[in-house]
Design an enzyme around this catalytic site. Structure first.
Site, PDB file in Angstrom:
ATOM      1  N   CYS A   2     -11.693 -12.240  13.132  1.00 52.89           N
ATOM      2  CA  CYS A   2     -11.921 -11.380  14.280  1.00 52.89           C
ATOM      3  C   CYS A   2     -12.908 -12.031  15.239  1.00 52.89           C
ATOM      4  O   CYS A   2     -13.873 -12.649  14.811  1.00 52.89           O
ATOM      5  CB  CYS A   2     -12.465 -10.005  13.919  1.00 52.89           C
ATOM      6  SG  CYS A   2     -11.401  -9.075  12.820  1.00 52.89           S
ATOM      7  N   ARG A  27      -9.813 -17.076  15.807  1.00 57.60           N
ATOM      8  CA  ARG A  27     -10.472 -16.271  14.779  1.00 57.60           C
ATOM      9  C   ARG A  27      -9.627 -15.080  14.325  1.00 57.60           C
ATOM     10  O   ARG A  27     -10.009 -14.361  13.410  1.00 57.60           O
ATOM     11  CB  ARG A  27     -11.807 -15.722  15.317  1.00 57.60           C
ATOM     12  CG  ARG A  27     -12.784 -16.783  15.724  1.00 57.60           C
ATOM     13  CD  ARG A  27     -14.042 -16.144  16.252  1.00 57.60           C
ATOM     14  NE  ARG A  27     -14.750 -15.441  15.209  1.00 57.60           N
ATOM     15  CZ  ARG A  27     -15.701 -15.970  14.459  1.00 57.60           C
ATOM     16  NH1 ARG A  27     -16.070 -17.213  14.653  1.00 57.60           N
ATOM     17  NH2 ARG A  27     -16.288 -15.271  13.527  1.00 57.60           N
ATOM     18  N   TRP A  74      -8.083  -9.924  13.178  1.00 61.37           N
ATOM     19  CA  TRP A  74      -7.397 -10.437  11.974  1.00 61.37           C
ATOM     20  C   TRP A  74      -7.467  -9.279  10.991  1.00 61.37           C
ATOM     21  O   TRP A  74      -8.532  -8.953  10.477  1.00 61.37           O
ATOM     22  CB  TRP A  74      -8.137 -11.668  11.450  1.00 61.37           C
ATOM     23  CG  TRP A  74      -7.455 -12.371  10.321  1.00 61.37           C
ATOM     24  CD1 TRP A  74      -6.514 -13.356  10.422  1.00 61.37           C
ATOM     25  CD2 TRP A  74      -7.672 -12.169   8.913  1.00 61.37           C
ATOM     26  NE1 TRP A  74      -6.134 -13.772   9.166  1.00 61.37           N
ATOM     27  CE2 TRP A  74      -6.815 -13.065   8.229  1.00 61.37           C
ATOM     28  CE3 TRP A  74      -8.484 -11.328   8.167  1.00 61.37           C
ATOM     29  CZ2 TRP A  74      -6.762 -13.141   6.847  1.00 61.37           C
ATOM     30  CZ3 TRP A  74      -8.435 -11.404   6.778  1.00 61.37           C
ATOM     31  CH2 TRP A  74      -7.580 -12.302   6.134  1.00 61.37           C
ATOM     32  N   ASN A 100     -16.550  -6.937  13.648  1.00 67.16           N
ATOM     33  CA  ASN A 100     -16.042  -8.021  12.809  1.00 67.16           C
ATOM     34  C   ASN A 100     -16.717  -7.854  11.447  1.00 67.16           C
ATOM     35  O   ASN A 100     -17.936  -7.761  11.380  1.00 67.16           O
ATOM     36  CB  ASN A 100     -16.430  -9.362  13.471  1.00 67.16           C
ATOM     37  CG  ASN A 100     -16.123 -10.563  12.588  1.00 67.16           C
ATOM     38  OD1 ASN A 100     -15.409 -10.462  11.610  1.00 67.16           O
ATOM     39  ND2 ASN A 100     -16.684 -11.698  12.962  1.00 67.16           N
ATOM     40  N   GLY A 101     -15.933  -7.787  10.370  1.00 67.77           N
ATOM     41  CA  GLY A 101     -16.505  -7.615   9.035  1.00 67.77           C
ATOM     42  C   GLY A 101     -15.773  -6.519   8.282  1.00 67.77           C
ATOM     43  O   GLY A 101     -14.676  -6.106   8.688  1.00 67.77           O
ATOM     44  N   GLU A 496      -5.597 -32.178  -0.262  1.00 63.54           N
ATOM     45  CA  GLU A 496      -5.732 -31.866   1.162  1.00 63.54           C
ATOM     46  C   GLU A 496      -4.388 -32.028   1.882  1.00 63.54           C
ATOM     47  O   GLU A 496      -4.031 -31.213   2.731  1.00 63.54           O
ATOM     48  CB  GLU A 496      -6.827 -32.760   1.775  1.00 63.54           C
ATOM     49  CG  GLU A 496      -7.062 -32.617   3.260  1.00 63.54           C
ATOM     50  CD  GLU A 496      -7.473 -31.209   3.716  1.00 63.54           C
ATOM     51  OE1 GLU A 496      -7.732 -30.341   2.885  1.00 63.54           O
ATOM     52  OE2 GLU A 496      -7.485 -30.995   4.946  1.00 63.54           O
ATOM     53  N   LYS A 500      -2.554 -28.977   3.861  1.00 62.18           N
ATOM     54  CA  LYS A 500      -2.174 -29.038   5.281  1.00 62.18           C
ATOM     55  C   LYS A 500      -0.719 -28.622   5.454  1.00 62.18           C
ATOM     56  O   LYS A 500      -0.380 -27.858   6.345  1.00 62.18           O
ATOM     57  CB  LYS A 500      -2.346 -30.463   5.843  1.00 62.18           C
ATOM     58  CG  LYS A 500      -3.753 -30.932   6.081  1.00 62.18           C
ATOM     59  CD  LYS A 500      -4.473 -30.286   7.243  1.00 62.18           C
ATOM     60  CE  LYS A 500      -5.200 -29.052   6.886  1.00 62.18           C
ATOM     61  NZ  LYS A 500      -6.490 -29.028   6.372  1.00 62.18           N
ATOM     62  N   GLU A 503      -0.329 -24.799   4.853  1.00 62.90           N
ATOM     63  CA  GLU A 503      -0.968 -23.952   5.868  1.00 62.90           C
ATOM     64  C   GLU A 503      -0.127 -23.774   7.122  1.00 62.90           C
ATOM     65  O   GLU A 503      -0.033 -22.687   7.657  1.00 62.90           O
ATOM     66  CB  GLU A 503      -2.296 -24.583   6.326  1.00 62.90           C
ATOM     67  CG  GLU A 503      -3.445 -24.384   5.408  1.00 62.90           C
ATOM     68  CD  GLU A 503      -4.713 -25.047   5.958  1.00 62.90           C
ATOM     69  OE1 GLU A 503      -5.740 -24.376   5.999  1.00 62.90           O
ATOM     70  OE2 GLU A 503      -4.657 -26.235   6.348  1.00 62.90           O
ATOM     71  N   HIS A 519       2.526 -34.078 -17.352  1.00 60.35           N
ATOM     72  CA  HIS A 519       2.248 -32.946 -18.232  1.00 60.35           C
ATOM     73  C   HIS A 519       2.852 -31.649 -17.715  1.00 60.35           C
ATOM     74  O   HIS A 519       2.270 -30.587 -17.886  1.00 60.35           O
ATOM     75  CB  HIS A 519       0.728 -32.811 -18.421  1.00 60.35           C
ATOM     76  CG  HIS A 519       0.116 -34.065 -18.961  1.00 60.35           C
ATOM     77  ND1 HIS A 519       0.336 -34.503 -20.236  1.00 60.35           N
ATOM     78  CD2 HIS A 519      -0.672 -34.996 -18.373  1.00 60.35           C
ATOM     79  CE1 HIS A 519      -0.312 -35.651 -20.424  1.00 60.35           C
ATOM     80  NE2 HIS A 519      -0.926 -35.969 -19.299  1.00 60.35           N
ATOM     81  N   LYS A 618      -9.520 -19.034  10.920  1.00 61.69           N
ATOM     82  CA  LYS A 618     -10.369 -20.225  10.916  1.00 61.69           C
ATOM     83  C   LYS A 618     -11.698 -19.984  10.215  1.00 61.69           C
ATOM     84  O   LYS A 618     -12.219 -20.857   9.546  1.00 61.69           O
ATOM     85  CB  LYS A 618     -10.605 -20.644  12.362  1.00 61.69           C
ATOM     86  CG  LYS A 618     -11.484 -21.847  12.527  1.00 61.69           C
ATOM     87  CD  LYS A 618     -10.656 -23.071  12.732  1.00 61.69           C
ATOM     88  CE  LYS A 618     -11.436 -24.353  12.673  1.00 61.69           C
ATOM     89  NZ  LYS A 618     -10.876 -25.270  11.667  1.00 61.69           N
TER      90      LYS A 618
HETATM   91  C1  G6P Z   1     -10.467 -21.115   6.093  1.00 61.54           C
HETATM   92  C2  G6P Z   1      -9.797 -22.130   6.991  1.00 61.54           C
HETATM   93  C3  G6P Z   1      -9.801 -23.501   6.300  1.00 61.54           C
HETATM   94  C4  G6P Z   1     -11.220 -23.889   5.934  1.00 61.54           C
HETATM   95  C5  G6P Z   1     -11.889 -22.828   5.058  1.00 61.54           C
HETATM   96  C6  G6P Z   1     -13.374 -23.091   4.881  1.00 61.54           C
HETATM   97  O1  G6P Z   1      -9.671 -20.861   4.991  1.00 61.54           O
HETATM   98  O2  G6P Z   1      -8.463 -21.751   7.272  1.00 61.54           O
HETATM   99  O3  G6P Z   1      -9.281 -24.470   7.191  1.00 61.54           O
HETATM  100  O4  G6P Z   1     -11.203 -25.108   5.262  1.00 61.54           O
HETATM  101  O5  G6P Z   1     -11.770 -21.546   5.675  1.00 61.54           O
HETATM  102  O6  G6P Z   1     -13.997 -22.982   6.135  1.00 61.54           O
HETATM  103  P1  G6P Z   1     -15.403 -23.583   6.492  1.00 61.54           P
HETATM  104  O7  G6P Z   1     -15.669 -23.158   7.893  1.00 61.54           O
HETATM  105  O8  G6P Z   1     -16.389 -23.010   5.524  1.00 61.54           O
HETATM  106  O9  G6P Z   1     -15.299 -25.071   6.339  1.00 61.54           O
END
Ligand code: G6P
Length: 623
Positions: A2, A27, A74, A100-101, A496, A500, A503, A519, A618
């Site tokens: 948010c 956000r 969000w 927000n929260g 990672e 990616k 996501e 395994h 994010k």
């Molecule tokens: C969310 C984002 C990720 C990020 C993670 C941690 O899940 O979508 O891309 O890696 O939060 O965020 P931070 O700001 O703590 O690195």
């Protein structure tokens, strides 16, 4: 999670609020809205879906007024819909809030307010805040008016304080009231709030991105703090009304840094920016002449770092993967036992913090609630804490004992890219810094420094393969299951790469240590399954070749990230992306780049909104 924007000044609030929302859209993007106090009454416009939907509605309105609040959502409580979109009004329609929260005790409060005669029109937890403020605002008998102001602004301030005391959970809020057209109230617990202080105007936001167009002066509100803003100035205090001396800080980045600069998506921009951002991250920290690493942010704790007996790292998502690379680095280079935790798990077990433990938290935003909670838990248990954070002034950056900023500039794309390489670069420098003070020879350190200095240009050469990578993404973009395999330093990169792809492409992908494939996951391998190997020249090269043989024997399709000039890889791999040679420990900084591009192209080919992936956010400020 948010985004909030609020404005009080001399200009028309509406365009400023909408522009601010667009800057914060990363956000949250399932609904949005604005409320502005006009000459006669409060105007509220809300819409489900993207901010462009809201803009369309606003073209039919003529909203005048210089005080307003806005929000991009969000969803947590209640589906994304116009009724659940913020701002929320109290049941009399005079008070508007954005939040927000998460309010954890909202069902009890809602019930209580209903018994008192309030009505509700949404399924959200946030609407109780508006009605609770309203309850105290209208029930003047309850109001203690320490401000000595028996007028609407004073009532609103006192009512907001009383309401906040009743809330359990987290909030960043902004409040306005039709009866007090010259006052804007904001407060936070857990969710970030920044107050931009301009010339005769104030912009409150969840993030400086919505502020920098108007001013570069900001006050970062601390937890449990509140700001009461009027047309002439502002006052900060705790929620319990103890005055707090606020400090105005200079916002470090420029508006250009959050523009698309000709790219179709922020993610592409941020991938292609990495030579520049890595240079900025390394700059001033690698002293090639003296063969030294200088990290100003840890000067005060350098003794403790060198004498440390253990390192714990806590983080989430991509930052957790960077933390895993850190584990290999600290153990290999500095000889320090290291554990890496999912921040969300850390405080719900009984973490053992021995004497001499350094708790590192890694976070792009510096606001991830799980990471913040892990930090607080570790500190409470006696660990010395160190933040590896990108967002300057963020909560984590402020609560750690020491820290190293990434300096990679604002990251807007929801899928983290340049922050990952920045985090790995910082952890590498930190491991080398400690290693040199413990046992590493000057000559060895100089080799690392020289190799680190070459990394930005090496990333540049990898980026020139973008078209080839796009063709491979095209060939396999309809495959719904992928494996990513790597060993040693390349295992976190495999994780990672898989994250990616998941996501932004919504493809199921799994990252594994290459040898673990035998395994269980090997049962999945068929000619339908693309398997991405990170198979660079390193101490485990031969073993990775063995794992590739196993996949090839079962008809799997192999995409390899390999070292430039490796001819042997062609015997196994159907496609090869090359990276320039570097020291084993630095390879993650290079090998992740083709995987970022692979995920990006696959997502674009599949027609997804790369910067706003489904259900993601994010900055996750709820648990
Ligand atoms: C969310 C984002 C990720 C990020 C993670 C941690 O899940 O979508 O891309 O890696 O939060 O965020 P931070 O700001 O703590 O690195």
């Amino acid at each position: 999670m948010c985004g909030i924007v609020a404005y009080l000044g001399q200009k028309r609030a509406e365009p400023i609020l909408v522009e601010g929302l667009k800057r914060l859209e990363y956000r949250g993007y399932d609904s949005s809205g604005i409320a502005v106090i006009g000459p006669e009454k409060m105007r509220l416009v809300r819409s489900a879906g993207r901010i462009s939907n809201l803009e369309e509605l606003l073209t039919e309105e003529n909203i005048i007024g210089t005080l307003g609040v806005a929000h991009t959502r969000w969803a947590t409580h209640g589906k994304p819909s116009t009724e659940n979109a913020h701002p929320h009004l109290d049941h009399t329609g005079r008070i508007a809030i954005v939040h927000n929260g998460i309010i954890e005790n909202y069902t009890t409060l809602k019930q209580w307010l209903i018994e008192k005669g309030c009505s509700f029109s949404s399924e959200t937890d946030s609407e109780v805040i508006a009605n609770l403020i309203s309850f105290f605002y209208h029930d003047r008998a309850n109001l203690d008016l320490p401000e000595g102001r028996d007028e609407p602004a004073g009532h609103l301030t006192a009512a907001t304080r009383l309401a906040l005391r009743e809330l359990a959970g987290t909030y960043g809020i902004a409040v306005i009231c039709q009866d007090a057209p010259d006052v804007l109230i904001t407060a936070r617990r857990g969710s970030p709030i920044v107050l931009g202080v301009g010339d005769g105007e104030f912009v409150v936001a969840s993030d400086v991105a919505a502020i920098i167009k108007h001013t570069s002066q900001a006050v970062y509100l601390g937890d449990n703090e509140m700001a009461v803003i009027s047309r002439d100035g502002y006052q900060t205090s705790t929620i319990d009304n103890v005055p707090v001396a606020s400090r105005i800080e200079q916002i470090e980045y420029l508006l250009e840094e959050i523009e698309l600069a000709g790219f179709d998506h922020y993610m592409a921009k941020e991938i292609f920016e990495q030579p520049k951002t890595l240079k900025a991250c390394l700059s001033g920290r690698l002293d090639t002449n003296e063969g030294r690493i200088q990290l100003g942010g840890i000067a005060d704790i350098s003794r403790e770092l060198v004498r440390a007996r253990r390192i714990n790292i806590a983080a989430c998502g991509t930052a957790w993967h960077a933390g895993l690379v850190g584990e290999y680095l600290f153990e290999e280079l500095a000889g320090l036992p290291t554990d890496v935790d999912y921040a969300s798990e850390f405080r719900y077990r009984n973490p053992i913090i021995e004497e001499g433990t350094i708790q590192i938290v890694v976070s792009q935003s510096g606001e991830t609630i799980d990471t913040l909670a892990a930090l607080r838990e570790a500190r409470q248990r006696g660990a010395l804490s160190l933040g590896v954070v990108n967002s300057v002034g963020s909560t984590i950056a402020r609560e750690t004992d020491a820290g190293i900023y990434l300096h990679v500039g604002p990251e807007i794309g929801v899928a983290s890219t340049k922050a990952f390489t920045g985090q790995v670069a910082v952890l590498t420098m930190l491991a080398l810094y400690i290693a040199r003070r413990r046992h590493m020879s000057q000559q060895r350190l100089s080799e690392y420094i020289n190799a680190l200095n070459r990394i930005p240009d090496q990333v540049d050469t990898i980026l020139t393969q973008s078209d080839t990578i796009r063709q491979v993404a095209q060939e396999y973009s309809q495959r719904e299951n992928w494996l990513f395999l790597g060993r040693g330093y390349q295992f976190p990169v495999a994780l990672e790469g898989a994250l990616k792809l998941k996501e932004i492409s919504y493809i199921h992908a799994e990252g594994l240590p290459a040898a673990e494939m035998k395994h269980g996951p090997i049962a999945l391998i068929t000619p339908e399954m693309p398997v991405v190997f990170i198979a660079t020249h390193c101490s485990q090269y031969e073993k990775v070749m063995g794992n590739m043989e196993e996949v090839k024997a079962r008809g799997g399709r192999i995409i390899a990230v390999a070292t430039e000039g490796d001819e042997r890889i062609n015997n196994y791999a159907d496609h090869v992306f090359s990276i320039p040679d570097t020291l084993d420990e630095l390879q993650p900084l290079l090998t992740v780049v083709p995987l970022q591009l692979l995920a990006y192209h696959a997502a674009v080919i599949r027609g997804h909104d790369v910067d706003k992936p489904r259900n993601l956010d994010k900055s996750v400020t709820v648990e």
